[in-house]
Design a protein around this motif. Sequence first.
Motif, short mmCIF file in Angstrom:
data_model
loop_
_atom_site.label_atom_id
_atom_site.label_comp_id
_atom_site.label_asym_id
_atom_site.label_seq_id
_atom_site.Cartn_x
_atom_site.Cartn_y
_atom_site.Cartn_z
N PRO A 229 0.90 -1.23 -0.15
CA PRO A 229 -0.07 -0.16 -0.08
C PRO A 229 0.91 1.32 -0.02
CG PRO A 229 0.05 -1.02 2.23
CD PRO A 229 0.93 -2.16 1.25
N LYS A 230 2.27 1.16 0.41
CA LYS A 230 2.91 2.33 0.51
C LYS A 230 3.94 2.36 -0.95
CE LYS A 230 1.49 3.38 4.43
NZ LYS A 230 0.62 4.59 4.84
N TRP A 231 3.71 1.66 -1.98
CA TRP A 231 4.66 1.63 -3.23
C TRP A 231 4.60 3.19 -3.58
CZ3 TRP A 231 3.98 -2.90 -6.74
CH2 TRP A 231 4.97 -4.06 -6.51
N SER A 232 5.61 3.78 -4.22
CA SER A 232 5.71 4.85 -4.57
C SER A 232 5.26 4.73 -6.08
CB SER A 232 7.02 5.63 -4.58
OG SER A 232 8.05 4.83 -5.49
N SER A 233 5.32 5.91 -6.90
CA SER A 233 4.88 5.76 -8.26
C SER A 233 5.86 5.09 -9.19
CB SER A 233 4.57 7.19 -8.97
OG SER A 233 5.77 7.97 -8.55
N ASP A 234 7.22 5.33 -8.76
CA ASP A 234 8.39 4.46 -9.46
C ASP A 234 8.14 3.11 -9.24
OD1 ASP A 234 9.29 6.75 -10.39
OD2 ASP A 234 10.84 7.01 -8.88
N GLU A 235 7.86 2.47 -8.10
CA GLU A 235 7.64 1.26 -7.82
C GLU A 235 6.53 0.73 -8.22
OE1 GLU A 235 9.56 0.42 -3.16
OE2 GLU A 235 7.49 1.98 -3.53
#
Length: 321
Positions: A229-235
């Motif tokens: 749930p905390k993934w960044s846009s890059d991830e």
Amino acid sequence: MTTPYLTPYREAHPLKTKKLVIPTLILSILLGGCSILENDHQGTSSTKKEQEKHYENNFISVQKYTGQGYWSENGERNNRIAEENRNQVIQAVKHFFQTNYKTEVKVHNLVGNENGITVFVESIGELHFYTYAVVPIKGNKILTDRVWTQKEDVDDAIRTGIYALVYDQQFKNLDNYIQKLVLKDPIIGLRQEAVEKVGGNGYSTPYYYVSMTRDTVSVDLNNLYLKHPKWSSDEWKKALTTAKIDPKLVSIAVQLYMKKPDEKPNKSIMNEIVSGIEKGKAFPQGSYNIVLHSNRINKATARGEEKNELERANPNQIIKY
């Protein structure tokens, strides 16, 4: 998007607005004297005034609409209960989304429905979407331990948030195109307050909202989200590098309104909007359905006037690959 208790404005069909049902007086003119004709004339005049009053009470200029008057059948009593217990309801809904969807939310609006309270929320963080939950009421008791929602609606909202995050540049291109149109032509979108208070439509802006079916992307986005749930846009971009997308299953509903009161949708402007999206480069992949409304919106349903609209829609929507 559908809930048994309250219908956010996307419900039923992403392009259509429900018609306001205005009662009409059907006169049977029989042979008779002048008095009958006079009574008929008075009755018709009275009905016309009632219709005009009903229209003025229910419709408002889109520039003035912030969600006021949004209505659910038999929800008046629970509206009062919602306001009297506002903090309790808000905390219950925040806990519900944190527990079930690992998502922090901001609460924008509480609307009483027949059996409880519909609560409109916005996600907090880089992944952005709008959705809702329902807090049941039994008697005068708020059942904060039984908060629920239509799971597919929330899942849809999460998918659209991920989609917009991964293809952020393409959405910026779409935003820039529409914003240039709005500056050049006498058209407008919803106020941001209306999007927040009565939307609940996944990834949304004042000009459009997005919906996606579960099998739109070859990767299970909802399962991935609950795991990360905390993934960044890059991830997210990295995770979807090889994912396949079916553009026909991404609905992008563009909803625009005429800027001037009482002005009918302009065909030339509608053609310009359609042509721009058809020819536009680097827009998000998807199935574009476009509606140009008059200036008025129904306060109770947050929908434009169906009798005054132009549309390019299913089965003739624009597919961008």
